[in-house]
Design a protein around this motif. Structure first.
Motif, PDB file in Angstrom:
ATOM      1  N   GLU A 265     -15.056  44.460  24.072  1.00 39.42           N
ATOM      2  CA  GLU A 265     -13.536  44.823  24.325  1.00 39.42           C
ATOM      3  C   GLU A 265     -12.842  43.667  24.895  1.00 39.42           C
ATOM      4  O   GLU A 265     -11.837  43.433  23.971  1.00 39.42           O
ATOM      5  CB  GLU A 265     -13.348  45.976  25.371  1.00 39.42           C
ATOM      6  CG  GLU A 265     -11.941  46.390  25.233  1.00 39.42           C
ATOM      7  CD  GLU A 265     -11.352  47.124  23.921  1.00 39.42           C
ATOM      8  OE1 GLU A 265     -10.417  46.586  23.507  1.00 39.42           O
ATOM      9  OE2 GLU A 265     -12.063  47.716  23.591  1.00 39.42           O
ATOM     10  N   LEU A 271      -9.994  42.939  17.014  1.00 40.01           N
ATOM     11  CA  LEU A 271     -10.909  42.941  15.829  1.00 40.01           C
ATOM     12  C   LEU A 271     -11.059  44.326  15.739  1.00 40.01           C
ATOM     13  O   LEU A 271     -10.898  45.458  16.410  1.00 40.01           O
ATOM     14  CB  LEU A 271     -12.265  42.391  16.250  1.00 40.01           C
ATOM     15  CG  LEU A 271     -11.980  40.698  16.730  1.00 40.01           C
ATOM     16  CD1 LEU A 271     -13.464  40.191  16.764  1.00 40.01           C
ATOM     17  CD2 LEU A 271     -11.159  40.166  15.423  1.00 40.01           C
ATOM     18  N   ASP A 272     -11.355  44.645  14.297  1.00 43.35           N
ATOM     19  CA  ASP A 272     -11.684  46.074  14.007  1.00 43.35           C
ATOM     20  C   ASP A 272     -13.118  46.442  14.443  1.00 43.35           C
ATOM     21  O   ASP A 272     -13.696  45.471  14.984  1.00 43.35           O
ATOM     22  CB  ASP A 272     -11.605  46.208  12.342  1.00 43.35           C
ATOM     23  CG  ASP A 272     -12.520  45.163  11.563  1.00 43.35           C
ATOM     24  OD1 ASP A 272     -13.390  44.633  12.042  1.00 43.35           O
ATOM     25  OD2 ASP A 272     -12.159  44.909  10.316  1.00 43.35           O
ATOM     26  N   GLU A 273     -13.531  47.485  13.882  1.00 43.07           N
ATOM     27  CA  GLU A 273     -14.887  47.848  14.354  1.00 43.07           C
ATOM     28  C   GLU A 273     -15.967  47.006  13.996  1.00 43.07           C
ATOM     29  O   GLU A 273     -16.971  46.800  14.712  1.00 43.07           O
ATOM     30  CB  GLU A 273     -15.261  49.413  13.945  1.00 43.07           C
ATOM     31  CG  GLU A 273     -16.302  50.020  14.484  1.00 43.07           C
ATOM     32  CD  GLU A 273     -16.388  51.350  14.125  1.00 43.07           C
ATOM     33  OE1 GLU A 273     -17.747  52.244  14.126  1.00 43.07           O
ATOM     34  OE2 GLU A 273     -15.616  52.238  13.549  1.00 43.07           O
ATOM     35  N   THR A 274     -15.977  46.599  12.691  1.00 46.27           N
ATOM     36  CA  THR A 274     -16.725  45.454  12.102  1.00 46.27           C
ATOM     37  C   THR A 274     -16.795  44.213  12.971  1.00 46.27           C
ATOM     38  O   THR A 274     -18.171  43.634  13.292  1.00 46.27           O
ATOM     39  CB  THR A 274     -16.653  45.072  10.686  1.00 46.27           C
ATOM     40  OG1 THR A 274     -16.625  46.395  10.048  1.00 46.27           O
ATOM     41  CG2 THR A 274     -17.528  44.309  10.184  1.00 46.27           C
ATOM     42  N   LYS A 276     -15.930  43.864  16.198  1.00 46.10           N
ATOM     43  CA  LYS A 276     -16.403  44.157  17.352  1.00 46.10           C
ATOM     44  C   LYS A 276     -17.989  44.099  17.381  1.00 46.10           C
ATOM     45  O   LYS A 276     -18.659  43.555  18.283  1.00 46.10           O
ATOM     46  CB  LYS A 276     -15.846  45.438  18.075  1.00 46.10           C
ATOM     47  CG  LYS A 276     -14.260  45.205  18.369  1.00 46.10           C
ATOM     48  CD  LYS A 276     -13.852  46.499  18.975  1.00 46.10           C
ATOM     49  CE  LYS A 276     -12.638  46.554  19.595  1.00 46.10           C
ATOM     50  NZ  LYS A 276     -11.592  46.397  18.517  1.00 46.10           N
ATOM     51  N   SER A 345     -12.993  50.293  24.664  1.00 44.28           N
ATOM     52  CA  SER A 345     -12.585  51.280  23.686  1.00 44.28           C
ATOM     53  C   SER A 345     -13.547  52.197  23.315  1.00 44.28           C
ATOM     54  O   SER A 345     -14.920  51.542  23.279  1.00 44.28           O
ATOM     55  CB  SER A 345     -11.827  50.860  22.739  1.00 44.28           C
ATOM     56  OG  SER A 345     -12.308  49.871  21.932  1.00 44.28           O
ATOM     57  N   ASP A 347     -14.327  52.072  19.924  1.00 45.56           N
ATOM     58  CA  ASP A 347     -15.126  51.266  19.067  1.00 45.56           C
ATOM     59  C   ASP A 347     -15.911  50.138  19.665  1.00 45.56           C
ATOM     60  O   ASP A 347     -17.063  49.850  19.225  1.00 45.56           O
ATOM     61  CB  ASP A 347     -14.024  50.091  18.268  1.00 45.56           C
ATOM     62  CG  ASP A 347     -13.086  51.156  16.981  1.00 45.56           C
ATOM     63  OD1 ASP A 347     -13.627  52.131  16.990  1.00 45.56           O
ATOM     64  OD2 ASP A 347     -12.078  50.841  16.713  1.00 45.56           O
ATOM     65  N   LYS A 372      -7.732  36.377  14.722  1.00 48.59           N
ATOM     66  CA  LYS A 372      -8.841  36.114  13.588  1.00 48.59           C
ATOM     67  C   LYS A 372      -9.965  35.339  14.267  1.00 48.59           C
ATOM     68  O   LYS A 372      -9.635  34.454  15.078  1.00 48.59           O
ATOM     69  CB  LYS A 372      -7.987  35.261  12.552  1.00 48.59           C
ATOM     70  CG  LYS A 372      -9.012  34.629  11.298  1.00 48.59           C
ATOM     71  CD  LYS A 372      -8.217  33.938  10.477  1.00 48.59           C
ATOM     72  CE  LYS A 372      -9.136  33.573   9.357  1.00 48.59           C
ATOM     73  NZ  LYS A 372      -8.432  32.788   8.191  1.00 48.59           N
TER      74      LYS A 372
END
Length: 400
Positions: A265, A271-274, A276, A345, A347, A372
């Motif tokens: 986190e 970042l998105d779930e991927t 992370k 989170s 995620d 990014k």
């Protein structure tokens, strides 16, 4: 806010002399003198009576209808005696009418009937003072008491939203500012893991276990209620994702997984779930191979920030050296830090328990505005990514 207005109805029933005959007997006598039959006289004598009865019946019906229309809800609507018991959270949304509120209150068991609440809310236009918000009520309250609570704003809750990635210190600073509860009171609760409701894997520390998200706290909530509510939501999340099962499957303790989730986190909040899940893979790869170029060290900037108690985008070498002996300095210490460094989170927790497969040992966030992040397997590739970050910092020095 009321959508219940009394109908304008004339309650009077007017007699009409042209309908109710005042000289019926004289008419009957004249029929007899003219030689009318007995049958004709009988018809003539009954007609006025029937007309009178019809008027009375119609009048009675109108009277009943008048009462019903002017007050759609019966005056003897079911109502509780009060004062009620238990606790019910009730939300008044913007645009809610009195009748909508009444139905919701009845469904929650707060009032005995929607009708009783409507009558109480309409009395003296009391409902005009009701504001939207979240309120704490009781079950089986007297309808008038409910209106008093809503109009007076008593037990009206305050909404709090905590973003993921915050430390206990950051959460407490916000709570002290907005709840009126002192830091000393919060610290006393934090010192009692049992009162706080911390799970065994937390090892007595609330770090990482004060759940992010939105909460509603009420004026009578104390420090124990507020903090234990946040912990309880974290425990609920960990049960839902089956943290214990993941620990058995991955060969790490539940405490380790929460620590990894907090690192993910803190390092990859944008970042998105991927993304992370890829950071989680880097962590596992480094922990699993202490003979690799990284020699088992995670080398994460977020842990330096935690050790120093200050967040900067890219810690300098001097700042890293400042906390050289801290167990949270992952540049100098191999393995995981002692515990979580932030609230993860959902995620991030999912990423920690289900990392994607990949050979990466490095990553660099090359754009601090968008988050990014690029991943690398070798140290040489990592140096190329660091050069990309330097180029970014050359044009965005305020971000680096």
């Amino acid at each position: 806010m009321s959508d219940h207005e009394p109908y304008g109805v004339d309650h009077g029933i007017h007699d009409d002399a042209s309908i109710v005959p005042g000289h019926g007997p004289a008419d009957a006598h004249s029929h007899t003198r003219r030689g009318g039959s007995r049958r004709g006289r009988r018809r003539s004598g009954c007609l006025p009576v029937l007309v009178v009865l019809a008027v009375l019946v119609v009048g009675a019906v109108l009277a009943v209808r008048t009462v019903d229309v002017s007050n759609p809800f019966a005056s003897d609507a079911a109502d509780f005696a009060g004062p009620g018991s238990g606790s019910v959270v009730f939300t008044v949304a913007g645009g809610d009418s009195i009748s909508v509120m009444a139905r919701n209150l009845e469904a929650l068991g707060v009032v005995a009937s929607a009708e009783a609440y409507v009558e109480a809310a309409d009395a003296d236009d009391a409902s005009r003072g009701i504001r939207e918000g979240v309120y704490r009520l009781k079950k089986k309250m007297k309808a008038a008491q409910v209106v008093d609570v809503l109009v007076g704003g008593r037990t009206r809750g305050t909404s709090f939203t905590f973003t993921p990635g915050k430390t206990v210190e950051e959460v407490l600073a916000l709570l002290v500012k907005d709840t009126g509860i002192t830091r000393k009171q919060y610290d006393a609760v934090l010192a009692d893991p049992q009162e706080l409701g911390l799970p065994p894997e937390a090892d007595g520390s609330a770090e990482g276990y004060l759940s992010p998200g939105s909460f509603v706290f009420f004026p009578d909530d104390d420090a124990a209620t507020i903090l234990s509510t946040m912990v309880a939501r974290t425990v609920e999340t960990l049960d839902e994702v089956d943290l214990a099962g993941a620990a058995d499957r991955l060969g790490y303790s539940e405490h380790d997984l929460m620590t990894i989730a907090s690192l993910v986190e803190a390092e990859g909040s944008l970042l998105d779930e991927t993304g992370k899940a890829k950071i989680a893979r880097v962590v596992y790869n480094r922990l699993a191979d202490p003979t690799a170029e990284t020699i088992g060290r995670l080398q994460m900037d977020a842990t330096i920030n935690y050790a120093r108690g200050e967040k900067v985008a890219v810690p300098s070498q001097a700042q890293i050296d400042e906390v050289a002996t801290s167990p949270y300095n992952t540049y100098t210490m191999a393995g995981l830090p002692p515990g979580p460094i932030a609230t993860p989170s959902r995620d991030a927790i999912q990423a920690a328990i289900k990392p994607v497969k990949g050979p990466w040992f490095y990553y660099v966030t090359v754009d601090l505005d968008s988050g990014k992040t690029k991943f690398a397997t070798t140290y040489d590739d990592f140096l190329a990514l660091k050069a990309e970050l330097r180029d970014y910092c050359a044009t965005k020095s305020d971000r680096c």
